[in-house]
Design an enzyme around this catalytic site. Structure first.
Site, mmCIF file in Angstrom:
data_model
loop_
_atom_site.group_PDB
_atom_site.id
_atom_site.type_symbol
_atom_site.label_atom_id
_atom_site.label_comp_id
_atom_site.label_asym_id
_atom_site.label_seq_id
_atom_site.Cartn_x
_atom_site.Cartn_y
_atom_site.Cartn_z
ATOM 1 N N GLY A 12 20.428 93.674 50.636
ATOM 2 C CA GLY A 12 19.904 94.702 51.528
ATOM 3 C C GLY A 12 20.481 94.628 52.928
ATOM 4 O O GLY A 12 21.428 93.876 53.196
ATOM 5 N N GLN A 13 19.867 95.409 53.828
ATOM 6 C CA GLN A 13 20.387 95.521 55.200
ATOM 7 C C GLN A 13 20.396 94.161 55.894
ATOM 8 O O GLN A 13 21.389 93.772 56.494
ATOM 9 C CB GLN A 13 19.529 96.518 56.017
ATOM 10 C CG GLN A 13 20.146 96.838 57.372
ATOM 11 C CD GLN A 13 19.185 97.541 58.327
ATOM 12 O OE1 GLN A 13 17.994 97.658 58.081
ATOM 13 N NE2 GLN A 13 19.720 98.016 59.449
ATOM 14 N N ASP A 53 14.904 88.902 39.660
ATOM 15 C CA ASP A 53 13.782 89.762 40.031
ATOM 16 C C ASP A 53 12.732 88.904 40.738
ATOM 17 O O ASP A 53 12.147 87.993 40.140
ATOM 18 C CB ASP A 53 13.193 90.400 38.753
ATOM 19 C CG ASP A 53 11.992 91.280 39.050
ATOM 20 O OD1 ASP A 53 11.524 91.310 40.214
ATOM 21 O OD2 ASP A 53 11.522 91.942 38.106
ATOM 22 N N TYR A 143 2.893 99.910 53.670
ATOM 23 C CA TYR A 143 3.807 98.832 54.059
ATOM 24 C C TYR A 143 3.128 97.888 55.051
ATOM 25 O O TYR A 143 3.162 96.664 54.879
ATOM 26 C CB TYR A 143 5.043 99.481 54.682
ATOM 27 C CG TYR A 143 6.091 98.545 55.223
ATOM 28 C CD1 TYR A 143 6.862 97.748 54.383
ATOM 29 C CD2 TYR A 143 6.353 98.498 56.601
ATOM 30 C CE1 TYR A 143 7.853 96.919 54.899
ATOM 31 C CE2 TYR A 143 7.354 97.686 57.112
ATOM 32 C CZ TYR A 143 8.094 96.900 56.261
ATOM 33 O OH TYR A 143 9.082 96.093 56.773
HETATM 34 P P1 NAD Z 1 16.462 96.515 52.177
HETATM 35 O O1 NAD Z 1 15.662 97.564 51.473
HETATM 36 O O2 NAD Z 1 17.727 96.907 52.848
HETATM 37 O O3 NAD Z 1 16.785 95.321 51.177
HETATM 38 C C1 NAD Z 1 15.859 94.829 50.261
HETATM 39 C C2 NAD Z 1 16.621 94.251 49.094
HETATM 40 O O4 NAD Z 1 15.663 93.769 48.135
HETATM 41 C C3 NAD Z 1 17.492 95.271 48.364
HETATM 42 O O5 NAD Z 1 18.815 94.799 48.249
HETATM 43 C C4 NAD Z 1 16.826 95.423 47.000
HETATM 44 O O6 NAD Z 1 17.756 95.643 45.940
HETATM 45 C C5 NAD Z 1 16.144 94.085 46.848
HETATM 46 N N1 NAD Z 1 15.038 94.119 45.899
HETATM 47 C C6 NAD Z 1 14.160 95.119 45.654
HETATM 48 N N2 NAD Z 1 13.316 94.765 44.675
HETATM 49 C C7 NAD Z 1 13.659 93.516 44.295
HETATM 50 C C8 NAD Z 1 13.167 92.611 43.316
HETATM 51 N N3 NAD Z 1 12.131 92.937 42.509
HETATM 52 N N4 NAD Z 1 13.768 91.410 43.187
HETATM 53 C C9 NAD Z 1 14.826 91.066 43.972
HETATM 54 N N5 NAD Z 1 15.343 91.888 44.912
HETATM 55 C C10 NAD Z 1 14.760 93.097 45.064
HETATM 56 O O7 NAD Z 1 15.469 95.801 53.221
HETATM 57 P P2 NAD Z 1 15.853 95.028 54.562
HETATM 58 O O8 NAD Z 1 15.893 96.032 55.663
HETATM 59 O O9 NAD Z 1 16.997 94.137 54.336
HETATM 60 O O10 NAD Z 1 14.507 94.190 54.767
HETATM 61 C C11 NAD Z 1 14.373 92.861 54.347
HETATM 62 C C12 NAD Z 1 12.997 92.351 54.768
HETATM 63 O O11 NAD Z 1 12.846 92.509 56.194
HETATM 64 C C13 NAD Z 1 11.825 93.119 54.158
HETATM 65 O O12 NAD Z 1 10.755 92.248 53.946
HETATM 66 C C14 NAD Z 1 11.454 94.107 55.236
HETATM 67 O O13 NAD Z 1 10.113 94.493 55.127
HETATM 68 C C15 NAD Z 1 11.696 93.292 56.484
HETATM 69 N N6 NAD Z 1 11.906 94.128 57.681
HETATM 70 C C16 NAD Z 1 13.004 94.922 57.801
HETATM 71 C C17 NAD Z 1 13.177 95.705 58.946
HETATM 72 C C18 NAD Z 1 14.381 96.587 59.131
HETATM 73 O O14 NAD Z 1 14.460 97.342 60.114
HETATM 74 N N7 NAD Z 1 15.373 96.526 58.264
HETATM 75 C C19 NAD Z 1 12.200 95.678 59.961
HETATM 76 C C20 NAD Z 1 11.078 94.885 59.785
HETATM 77 C C21 NAD Z 1 10.953 94.086 58.655
#
Ligand code: NAD
Length: 314
Positions: A12-13, A53, A143
């Protein structure tokens, strides 16, 4: 220092950049990336990868035992905007993945967990400006409810079972390597892409909606510093407020115009406006600054300089 690390949700991001940064620090072979899907070429080619997963306890346990993992960074989650569309799926993913790693730490199969929370733990009744570490929360999104519950469980597992779980309440994150995954602050990444590719952007939030934001390099550094800091310094076991800058769509637009004077913006707020309206405008992160010496390096000007420079190259 040699230690074996597992990142769950590595594609992910945040996970992509976190994995690359940890591999740089601790060596490629020590940092295992995992996700339910494959990621970008630079992630997949930079070290070991497991399809995994996060909601499957036995599968997570197998990977942890096989690679003799000491630390887990749990990044798998469903983000704010997507979670409003699939509330039960969001709850199941966000909570079950966390319980799995908390229980593995309780059983001493791993030593340490990083789990990100979010400014979404705050709600419409929280103070909007300079939102304190401890205050009224009452999140109003699926969320936010899952993140606040997660924080309560982290603190509980630490107190009851001595689990070393560490957490940050991330604001919206801005990055150029990987696209955002369905959050309410995604506009602050899309706007740079569209400014460069189309010269115009239609924003899904109103022009004066000010939200806390952070450049990805600061977010990654914060996670690694928190994980590496002496255990005695960590006084907050729910999740630390973390901040660097706050701005509105009109302010980010003005900063991009410094580079691209012909860039235009229009506003068509959608369901994400309600989510944004329930969140703080700015965050008081003095506890993180006091306890483990947190300090951001990127303001809006530096973020825009970096985004325009890097995206122009690609
Ligand atoms: P994202 O959606 O870009 O990445 C999440 C990743 O998790 C994806 O690659 C997805 O394929 C994977 N995923 C989904 N279901 C899954 C499963 N069952 N098993 C394994 N992998 C799985 O999210 P992100 O932006 O990288 O966020 C990561 C964490 O940071 C999250 O907990 C999010 O809540 C938190 N967060 C992000 C932000 C932001 O701005 N990006 C801000 C606050 C908090």
């Amino acid at each position: 220092m040699q230690k074996s690390i597992l990142i769950i949700g590595a594609c992910g991001q945040i996970g992509t950049e976190l994995t690359l940064a940890l591999r740089e620090l601790y060596g490629q072979e020590c940092v295992i990336a995992s996700d339910i899907r494959e990621g970008s070429d630079n992630l997949m080619n930079s070290g070991p990868f497991e399809l995994l997963d996060a909601t499957n306890y036995e599968a997570v346990e197998d990977v942890i035992l096989y690679h003799e993992i000491e630390e887990v960074y749990l990044m798998a989650a469903m983000l704010s905007a997507t979670a409003e569309k699939f509330p039960e799926r969001a709850w199941n993913l966000n909570m079950n993945s966390l319980f799995n790693v908390l229980n593995l730490a309780k059983e001493k199969k791993i030593n340490k967990i990083f789990w990100p929370s979010s400014i979404a733990v705050f709600g419409p009744n929280s103070p909007k400006e300079n939102t304190p570490q401890n205050t009224i929360m009452e999140p109003s999104t699926v969320y936010g409810i899952s993140k606040q519950s997660g924080e309560r469980w982290c603190e509980y597992y630490h107190r009851k079972f001595d689990v070393d779980v560490r957490s940050l309440r991330y604001p919206g994150l801005i990055s150029w390597k990987t696209s955002p995954g369905g959050g309410t602050t995604d506009y602050a990444v899309e706007i740079y892409h569209e400014a460069l590719s189309k010269g115009e952007y239609q924003c899904f939030l109103k022009e004066n909606t000010k939200l806390p934001m952070m450049f990805m390099d600061d977010a990654i550094r914060a996670a690694i510093e928190l994980m590496d800091c002496d255990i005695d310094k960590i006084k907050v076991r729910s999740s630390y407020n973390l901040a660097s800058m706050s701005f509105s769509p009109s302010e980010i637009y003005e900063s991009i115009k410094e580079h691209l004077p012909d860039f235009t913006i229009s506003y068509l707020p959608d369901f994400r406006q309600n989510i944004a309206d329930s969140w703080p405008s700015s965050i008081d992160d003095s506890k993180a600054r006091e306890d483990w010496n947190w300090g951001p390096e990127f303001d809006l000007t530096r973020t825009t300089d970096e985004m325009i420079e890097q995206l122009s190259k690609n």
